[in-house]
Write a protein that holds these residues in place. Sequence first.
Motif, mmCIF file in Angstrom:
data_model
loop_
_atom_site.group_PDB
_atom_site.id
_atom_site.type_symbol
_atom_site.label_atom_id
_atom_site.label_comp_id
_atom_site.label_asym_id
_atom_site.label_seq_id
_atom_site.Cartn_x
_atom_site.Cartn_y
_atom_site.Cartn_z
ATOM 1 N N LEU A 57 0.865 -1.191 0.000
ATOM 2 C CA LEU A 57 0.000 0.000 0.000
ATOM 3 C C LEU A 57 0.894 1.232 0.000
ATOM 4 C CD1 LEU A 57 -2.959 1.109 0.386
ATOM 5 C CD2 LEU A 57 -2.439 1.270 2.805
ATOM 6 N N HIS A 58 0.675 2.136 -0.966
ATOM 7 C CA HIS A 58 1.432 3.403 -0.949
ATOM 8 C C HIS A 58 0.622 4.497 -1.629
ATOM 9 C CE1 HIS A 58 2.466 2.946 -5.194
ATOM 10 N NE2 HIS A 58 2.880 1.709 -4.943
ATOM 11 N N GLY A 59 1.097 5.718 -1.489
ATOM 12 C CA GLY A 59 0.323 6.884 -1.918
ATOM 13 C C GLY A 59 0.137 7.015 -3.416
ATOM 14 N N ARG A 60 0.962 6.335 -4.243
ATOM 15 C CA ARG A 60 0.815 6.530 -5.689
ATOM 16 C C ARG A 60 -0.102 5.504 -6.346
ATOM 17 N NH1 ARG A 60 6.366 7.342 -6.560
ATOM 18 N NH2 ARG A 60 6.837 9.445 -5.963
ATOM 19 N N MET A 61 -0.702 4.632 -5.525
ATOM 20 C CA MET A 61 -1.640 3.663 -6.095
ATOM 21 C C MET A 61 -2.952 4.362 -6.449
ATOM 22 S SD MET A 61 -0.814 0.624 -3.383
ATOM 23 C CE MET A 61 -2.231 -0.403 -3.723
ATOM 24 N N GLN A 62 -3.716 3.769 -7.359
ATOM 25 C CA GLN A 62 -5.040 4.306 -7.697
ATOM 26 C C GLN A 62 -5.936 4.234 -6.455
ATOM 27 O OE1 GLN A 62 -6.049 5.819 -10.503
ATOM 28 N NE2 GLN A 62 -3.891 5.610 -11.068
ATOM 29 N N PRO A 63 -6.766 5.265 -6.224
ATOM 30 C CA PRO A 63 -7.606 5.280 -5.014
ATOM 31 C C PRO A 63 -8.421 3.993 -4.821
ATOM 32 C CG PRO A 63 -7.726 7.385 -6.130
ATOM 33 C CD PRO A 63 -6.900 6.503 -7.006
ATOM 34 N N ASP A 64 -8.997 3.459 -5.936
ATOM 35 C CA ASP A 64 -9.799 2.234 -5.783
ATOM 36 C C ASP A 64 -8.933 1.064 -5.329
ATOM 37 O OD1 ASP A 64 -11.815 3.764 -6.627
ATOM 38 O OD2 ASP A 64 -12.047 2.864 -8.620
ATOM 39 N N ASP A 65 -7.700 1.005 -5.872
ATOM 40 C CA ASP A 65 -6.794 -0.087 -5.484
ATOM 41 C C ASP A 65 -6.437 0.040 -4.003
ATOM 42 O OD1 ASP A 65 -6.913 -0.741 -8.099
ATOM 43 O OD2 ASP A 65 -4.921 0.014 -8.637
ATOM 44 N N LYS A 66 -6.154 1.301 -3.589
ATOM 45 C CA LYS A 66 -5.795 1.524 -2.178
ATOM 46 C C LYS A 66 -6.931 1.043 -1.280
ATOM 47 C CE LYS A 66 -4.363 5.949 -2.583
ATOM 48 N NZ LYS A 66 -3.713 7.229 -2.373
ATOM 49 N N ASP A 67 -8.144 1.452 -1.666
ATOM 50 C CA ASP A 67 -9.294 1.117 -0.835
ATOM 51 C C ASP A 67 -9.487 -0.401 -0.779
ATOM 52 O OD1 ASP A 67 -11.249 2.118 0.860
ATOM 53 O OD2 ASP A 67 -12.820 1.765 -0.631
ATOM 54 N N ALA A 68 -9.291 -1.067 -1.929
ATOM 55 C CA ALA A 68 -9.464 -2.525 -1.978
ATOM 56 C C ALA A 68 -8.440 -3.214 -1.075
ATOM 57 C CB ALA A 68 -9.330 -3.012 -3.419
ATOM 58 N N VAL A 69 -7.174 -2.730 -1.117
ATOM 59 C CA VAL A 69 -6.120 -3.322 -0.278
ATOM 60 C C VAL A 69 -6.486 -3.142 1.201
ATOM 61 C CG1 VAL A 69 -3.724 -3.052 0.481
ATOM 62 C CG2 VAL A 69 -4.248 -3.058 -1.952
ATOM 63 N N MET A 70 -6.919 -1.915 1.562
ATOM 64 C CA MET A 70 -7.268 -1.653 2.965
ATOM 65 C C MET A 70 -8.447 -2.522 3.406
ATOM 66 S SD MET A 70 -5.296 0.051 4.736
ATOM 67 C CE MET A 70 -6.151 -0.220 6.265
ATOM 68 N N ARG A 71 -9.419 -2.696 2.507
ATOM 69 C CA ARG A 71 -10.591 -3.529 2.856
ATOM 70 C C ARG A 71 -10.165 -4.975 3.106
ATOM 71 N NH1 ARG A 71 -15.665 -1.324 2.157
ATOM 72 N NH2 ARG A 71 -15.670 0.641 1.040
ATOM 73 N N ARG A 72 -9.297 -5.489 2.223
ATOM 74 C CA ARG A 72 -8.852 -6.883 2.388
ATOM 75 C C ARG A 72 -8.085 -7.037 3.698
ATOM 76 N NH1 ARG A 72 -8.088 -6.643 -3.300
ATOM 77 N NH2 ARG A 72 -5.858 -6.184 -3.110
ATOM 78 N N PHE A 73 -7.256 -6.038 3.992
ATOM 79 C CA PHE A 73 -6.467 -6.119 5.226
ATOM 80 C C PHE A 73 -7.399 -6.040 6.439
ATOM 81 C CE2 PHE A 73 -3.404 -4.374 8.424
ATOM 82 C CZ PHE A 73 -2.526 -5.453 8.409
ATOM 83 N N ALA A 74 -8.345 -5.103 6.385
ATOM 84 C CA ALA A 74 -9.280 -4.937 7.509
ATOM 85 C C ALA A 74 -10.122 -6.199 7.696
ATOM 86 C CB ALA A 74 -10.179 -3.722 7.268
ATOM 87 N N ALA A 75 -10.406 -6.899 6.575
ATOM 88 C CA ALA A 75 -11.239 -8.101 6.665
ATOM 89 C C ALA A 75 -10.418 -9.320 7.086
ATOM 90 C CB ALA A 75 -11.902 -8.359 5.319
ATOM 91 N N GLY A 76 -9.092 -9.146 7.210
ATOM 92 C CA GLY A 76 -8.262 -10.263 7.646
ATOM 93 C C GLY A 76 -7.842 -11.192 6.518
ATOM 94 N N GLU A 77 -8.050 -10.729 5.255
ATOM 95 C CA GLU A 77 -7.687 -11.613 4.130
ATOM 96 C C GLU A 77 -6.193 -11.538 3.813
ATOM 97 O OE1 GLU A 77 -10.261 -10.378 0.938
ATOM 98 O OE2 GLU A 77 -12.013 -10.466 2.276
ATOM 99 N N THR A 78 -5.522 -10.464 4.268
ATOM 100 C CA THR A 78 -4.083 -10.298 4.022
ATOM 101 C C THR A 78 -3.358 -10.464 5.356
ATOM 102 O OG1 THR A 78 -4.669 -8.620 2.394
ATOM 103 C CG2 THR A 78 -2.367 -8.705 3.070
ATOM 104 N N ASP A 79 -2.220 -11.175 5.341
ATOM 105 C CA ASP A 79 -1.475 -11.362 6.597
ATOM 106 C C ASP A 79 -0.582 -10.172 6.912
ATOM 107 O OD1 ASP A 79 -2.492 -13.974 6.905
ATOM 108 O OD2 ASP A 79 -1.012 -14.730 5.469
ATOM 109 N N VAL A 80 0.145 -9.706 5.885
ATOM 110 C CA VAL A 80 1.159 -8.662 6.114
ATOM 111 C C VAL A 80 0.965 -7.551 5.095
ATOM 112 C CG1 VAL A 80 3.628 -8.145 6.176
ATOM 113 C CG2 VAL A 80 2.807 -10.371 6.977
ATOM 114 N N LEU A 81 0.899 -6.321 5.579
ATOM 115 C CA LEU A 81 0.765 -5.169 4.685
ATOM 116 C C LEU A 81 2.081 -4.401 4.702
ATOM 117 C CD1 LEU A 81 -1.214 -3.623 2.900
ATOM 118 C CD2 LEU A 81 -1.871 -2.271 4.883
#
Length: 742
Positions: A564-588
């Motif tokens: 996750l970083h600031g130059r990603m597309q907003p939708d991609d950022k949001d999707a990564v954060m959602r997956r992490f918040a949902a516990g689908e990703t182990d390490v961010l």
Amino acid sequence: MDLVPALQEPLKKVLGPATAKVMAEHLGLHTVGDLLHHYPRRYEERGQLTHLADLPMDEHVTVVAQVADARLHTFASSKAPRGKGQRLEVTITDGSGRLQLVFFGNGVHKPHKELLPGTRAMFAGKVSVFNRRLQLAHPAYELLRGDTEGEEAVESWAGALIPLYPATAKLESWKLAKAIQTVLPSAREAVDPLPDSLREGRGLVSLPEALLKIHRPHTKADIEDARARLKWDEAFVLQVALARRRHAETQLPAVPRKPGPDGLLTAFDDRLPFTLTDGQQRVSREIFDDLATDHPMHRLLQGEVGSGKTLVALRAMLAVVDSGGQAVMLAPTEVLAQQHHRSVVEMMGELAEGGMLGGAEHATKVVLLTGSMGAAARRHALLDLATGEAGIVIGTHALIEDKVQFHDLGLVVVDEQHRFGVEQRDALRGKGKQPPHLLVMTATPIPRTVAMTVFGDLETSVLDQLPAGRSPIASHVVPAADKPHFLARAWERVREEVSNGHQAYVVCPRIGDEDDDPKKGAKKKAAQGEPPEGDAEKRPPLAVLDVAEQLAKGPLQGLGVEILHGRMQPDDKDAVMRRFAAGETDVLVATTVIEVGVNVPNATAMVIMDADRFGVSQLHQLRGRVGRGSAPGLCLLVSEMPEASAARQRLNAVASTRDGFELSRIDLEQRREGDVLGQAQSGARTSLRVLAVIEDEEIIAEARQEAAAVVAADPELTGLPGLRTALEALLDEEREQYLEKG
């Protein structure tokens, strides 16, 4: 500071265009007054030499020392193949250490004649290393002759104390000293900004006397007198500016906002699964009292990471919606705006479903507005704002644009004030039919005096207790260069957290894509614990893209790793954060975009790579992202800096305390206040020259009282023309800073 004709004189008239150009470009000095306020950093005593033993690398220094010996060498080179190349090596000493000076080519003749053993001089240049020895190459120098050559030489060096000025490579300290000698007579015409009663009551010398004494002191007592006086000027003029801003705010009208007895706020409080802490209740009362008045609230809410500021702010917003108004919350980044929107909607439940089926009876609409929204969604959001359908709006700076219209804006909440300048606050304030109330939140703890200096136009509330259920965070420094096995153990700890059902962050200073990569292609091995070639400071900072790839192939193989970083597309950022918040990703693996407000209670571990490249308060902020649930948090600060370095001491301080206020003091003591003030608020006076925010706590507190009394008695300062002039100069400087920051 003091604009009178003699001091307004442009430097190019007095010193000539060439010198004036260097002063303007490198030191920001344009007028005689500017130059008189460029104070010495320290003073050399005739009999006491600078310590050559403590020279900093790669910095421009001025030293006073004696020539021990001088040797002229000839050598062959491509330019002088017949052995005609010349190099002059001069060793100087000051009793504490020795330093080598080198001169080459045609530059050797003058120093060869002048720098004879026994000669004393001031030398200025950049400290470098050659053959493992410190040296100055081609330093500028000025001979210090004995008293035998007449009084004049001694007098020109300001008697017994030689002022050393903050200088640049283009303009050595003594050239500045000579320029200041030229303009010093004008100091007698400086108009005093301090009221006579204040100056006499505190036994301070006059401004002309202070300027003469700081530039040409004869004794140490002269320097003390001058500094005491000039500190008061800085503190007082700044506090008067802030007091006038506060006074002007109290003259503005505002709509009092009082929550109804059984409205949205009551319904929300009934839904809460926990009771508010005493601190949250106290701060809420302060805010509700302010909201009920008929002039705008201006309050700063400081709260430790995780102290529940967002909840306090949300209750204030609900109170305003209850009274028929709208409330807006501004976040510094899209990731944070989306996060706030999610958590507010979650906390409110059906109360956030105004106008929808299943919405509660008092419900309102909670709308998100950011710069990257699609046109249709944006149109819809703007319509909800204009009709008043949306009681709560959450967004980024996109909310300040001209197109955005509110039905009845009653409260503005600004998150992370230090990224948000006064001008932007004012722009948003103009959106209300009458000025809205303002609540500013920061999780960066600010020592009391800095709050008085930077946010002096705001009243302050502090939330200092953590809500029940927040877990402790253990912090440790991982010395990757001295003990590579510690880094290997760090990755094992991450695996252990994940195997226990938790998640982890890995934070890096840099993204590592084409745009920010200083040394393309230099593959980093640090994630595996292999020290990089050369010094830790010389290599580029570790990057998200490199570290993520190495971790996924190496120590964290088999775990779900995302970036996750600031130059990603907003939708991609949001999707990564959602997956992490949902516990689908182990390490961010992320940059500091996760620094504020990101809330994933299941994340328990954080590894900060190259931790020495972050500031103290930033590390404290980052660390606050873990330990947000019931399981204890772990924060590992990875650094390759040596044990004895200042950077490591800073990290040790962060590891040893969880008290953000204590850390912010350490941070301030280690950095110049200018940086802190500059970050804290664009438009705050960052050019404090003699005032030290931490050391001069008493002066600032007293200056604030004096300033409030002066402004209350005479808001327009009609009786104090000198103070008015000084203020105009200060505010001009502020305006310039705004324009520069654009």
